[in-house]
Design an enzyme around this catalytic site. Structure first.
Site, PDB file in Angstrom:
ATOM      1  N   LYS A  75      22.313 -13.334   4.867  1.00 44.41           N
ATOM      2  CA  LYS A  75      23.578 -13.834   4.339  1.00 44.41           C
ATOM      3  C   LYS A  75      23.623 -13.728   2.800  1.00 44.41           C
ATOM      4  O   LYS A  75      22.670 -13.281   2.191  1.00 44.41           O
ATOM      5  CB  LYS A  75      23.829 -15.267   4.823  1.00 44.41           C
ATOM      6  CG  LYS A  75      23.920 -15.374   6.357  1.00 44.41           C
ATOM      7  CD  LYS A  75      25.178 -14.723   6.935  1.00 44.41           C
ATOM      8  CE  LYS A  75      25.092 -14.335   8.397  1.00 44.41           C
ATOM      9  NZ  LYS A  75      25.151 -15.410   9.358  1.00 44.41           N
TER      10      LYS A  75
HETATM   11  C1  LIG Z   1      25.177 -15.886  10.843  1.00 44.73           C
HETATM   12  C2  LIG Z   1      26.390 -16.462  11.480  1.00 44.73           C
HETATM   13  C3  LIG Z   1      26.381 -17.696  12.137  1.00 44.73           C
HETATM   14  C4  LIG Z   1      25.127 -18.450  12.429  1.00 44.73           C
HETATM   15  O1  LIG Z   1      24.390 -18.745  11.321  1.00 44.73           O
HETATM   16  P1  LIG Z   1      22.897 -19.328  11.551  1.00 44.73           P
HETATM   17  O2  LIG Z   1      22.583 -19.917  10.202  1.00 44.73           O
HETATM   18  O3  LIG Z   1      22.039 -18.158  11.884  1.00 44.73           O
HETATM   19  O4  LIG Z   1      22.966 -20.318  12.619  1.00 44.73           O
HETATM   20  C5  LIG Z   1      27.563 -18.219  12.605  1.00 44.73           C
HETATM   21  N1  LIG Z   1      28.707 -17.545  12.472  1.00 44.73           N
HETATM   22  C6  LIG Z   1      28.770 -16.347  11.880  1.00 44.73           C
HETATM   23  C7  LIG Z   1      30.082 -15.668  11.747  1.00 44.73           C
HETATM   24  C8  LIG Z   1      27.612 -15.755  11.380  1.00 44.73           C
HETATM   25  O5  LIG Z   1      27.661 -14.541  10.828  1.00 44.73           O
END
Ligand SMILES: *Cc1c(COP(=O)(O)O)cnc(C)c1O
Length: 381
Positions: free
Chosen positions: A184
Site C-alpha cells: 500500500k
Molecule cells: C488491501 C485492501 C484491503 C485489506 O487491507 P488489509 O490491511 O490487508 O486487511 C481492503 N480493501 C481494499 C480495497 C484493499 O486493497
C-alpha cells in the site's frame, strides 16, 4: 534484464532504527509506539478525528461495521470491483451484502446504482476509493443523508487522497479505514487504521480490538499502580497492532506525502509515454483533488487486436510484474454461489475486468523503469 516488481515497499534506516528501539525496549506488542502512531496519524488527518490502530484494514472495516451497530437483518451496499475484504466484513457482522456496479470512468462505486439498491433494510454504504482516486463522496454523502444511512469508507488505497479539497478520513462519513499492507502507499508490513470523528465508534473499536477488554492494555500496563484487574464487556476480537509494526508506521507516515508525490510523477510519466497507444489510461482525480496513485490501471480499448491476458503474459515475459485490479466479486466462486452474483449484473465492472492491467507504480521506480514498461507495452499492443 532484472525483474521489475509490481510493488515494492520503501523502508529507510529510520524505520529500521525505530523497530530496533522497540525490540530493545522490552515492549514489543501494543504500547507506547502504537499510541504515538495513532496520535501522529490523527494529527496528520486533522479535522478532529480519532485514530485506532489495528493489525489490518480488514479488521478495521469489520470493527467499524460492528461499532456502527450493523448486524443481522441489515443490508450494506458496496461495489463488486474491489478486494473481497471490503464485502466479506459485511458477512462477518451477520448483515447482507448488496453488491452494485461501478462508474466506468472512475472504476469507483456508481452512485445511481447505490441509490437504486436502497431498501427499507439498508443501513450503510461502503465506497472504495479505487486506486487512490476518491469515489464520488459529495453525492454519496448526499444520498446517505437523504436516506438516513451510515457511510464507511474503504480507504485502503487512499492515503493521502482528497475529495472536494478535503483529506479522505475527514469527510462527512462515519468511519474511514486505511491499510498498511506491504504494497500500500505506506506500510507496517501488516496493519490498518480506523479513523472517525465519532468517539463512540472509536471507543467500541478500541474495546473490540483486544478481546472486549473494558480498558486497553495501554492503561493496564502503563499505569504506576498495581493493575491486574480487567473486565470483559463484549466478545471481542484480537486485532491490535504491535509496537514493532507501529515503529515502521511512525516513519512511513512522515514520508507519505513524498511517496505520493513520487507516485504522481510516475503516473505522469506513464500518461506521457502511453498517450499515443490504443489504451484507456488510469482515471485521474477531479481538478483540484489529490490522487494517491496506489494503482495505475490501463485498459485495452474496444476493438484491440490483442487480449488482456496476452498483454499481461507478454509483460511478465519482458520481466515486468503487473496485476489485475480487480477480479471482481462476481467472478469468485463464493460470491457467485452464495450471493447469486453474475457478470450480467455488473456490465461496467465486467468490461473493466476483461480489459484492465495494473502497471508497476512505487516510489523507487525511475523514469527509465517507466520507459521500459512503456516500450514493452508498445510492442504488445
Ligand atoms: C488491501 C485492501 C484491503 C485489506 O487491507 P488489509 O490491511 O490487508 O486487511 C481492503 N480493501 C481494499 C480495497 C484493499 O486493497
Amino acid at each position: 534484464m532484472s525483474f521489475l516488481p509490481f510493488a515494492l515497499p520503501d523502508i529507510g534506516e529510520e524505520e529500521i532504527a525505530e523497530v530496533v528501539d522497540a525490540l530493545r525496549s522490552g515492549w514489543i506488542t501494543s504500547g507506547p509506539k502504537v499510541l504515538q502512531f495513532e496520535r501522529d496519524f490523527a494529527a496528520c488527518m486533522g479535522g478532529g478525528v480519532e485514530a485506532v490502530a489495528l493489525n489490518s484494514a480488514t479488521a478495521g472495516l469489520h470493527l467499524a461495521l460492528d461499532a456502527m451497530g450493523i448486524g443481522p437483518g441489515d443490508e450494506v451496499i458496496t461495489t463488486t470491483h474491489t478486494f473481497t475484504a471490503t464485502a466479506q466484513v459485511i458477512c462477518h457482522v451477520g448483515a447482507r451484502p448488496v453488491i452494485v456496479d461501478i462508474d466506468p470512468e472512475t472504476l469507483c462505486i456508481d452512485v445511481a446504482a447505490v441509490e437504486a439498491a436502497i431498501t427499507p433494510s439498508t443501513r450503510a454504504i461502503i465506497p472504495m476509493h479505487f486506486g487512490g482516486r476518491a469515489a464520488e463522496m459529495p453525492s454519496l454523502l448526499d444520498v446517505a443523508r437523504k436516506h438516513g444511512l451510515q457511510v464507511l469508507e474503504d480507504a485502503a488505497h487512499a492515503l493521502p487522497t482528497t475529495s472536494a479539497g478535503q483529506l479522505v478520513g475527514t469527510l462527512g462519513s462515519d468511519a474511514t479505514v486505511f491499510s498498511f499492507y506491504a504494497n500500500k502507499t505506506m506500510t507496517t508490513g501488516e496493519g490498518g487504521m480506523l479513523v472517525t470523528r465519532n468517539p463512540a465508534i472509536a471507543e467500541r473499536a478500541r474495546i473490540m480490538r483486544l478481546h472486549g477488554l473494558s480498558r486497553d492494555a495501554f492503561d493496564r500496563y502503563n499505569s504506576e499502580k498495581a493493575n491486574w484487574q480487567y473486565e470483559i464487556v463484549a466478545p471481542g476480537h484480537k486485532c491490535n497492532l504491535t509496537d514493532v509494526a507501529a515503529a515502521i508506521g511512525i516513519h512511513q507516515l512522515r514520508k507519505v506525502d513524498a511517496f505520493r508525490n513520487q507516485r504522481a510523477r510516475i503516473a505522469a510519466w506513464y500518461d506521457k509515454a502511453l498517450a499515443d497507444l490504443p489504451l484507456t489510461l488510469a482515471p485521474h482525480a477531479l481538478p483540484g483533488d489529490r490522487h494517491a496513485w496506489h494503482l495505475y490501471v490501463i485498459r485495452l480499448q474496444s476493438g484491440a487486436r490483442t487480449t488482456r491476458d496476452d498483454v499481461l503474459n507478454g509483460l511478465f515475459r519482458a520481466g515486468i510484474g503487473c496485476s489485475v485490479h480487480y477480479i471482481p466479486l462476481h467472478q469468485h466462486r463464493y460470491w457467485r454461489e452464495t450471493h447469486g452474483l453474475t457478470a450480467q449484473m455488473f456490465p461496467h465492472s465486467q468490461q473493466a475486468y476483461e480489459r484492465s492491467i495494473s502497471l508497476p507504480i512505487y516510489p523507487r521506480m525511475t523514469e527509465s523503469d517507466v520507459g521500459r514498461v512503456a516500450a514493452a507495452l508498445r510492442a504488445l499492443v
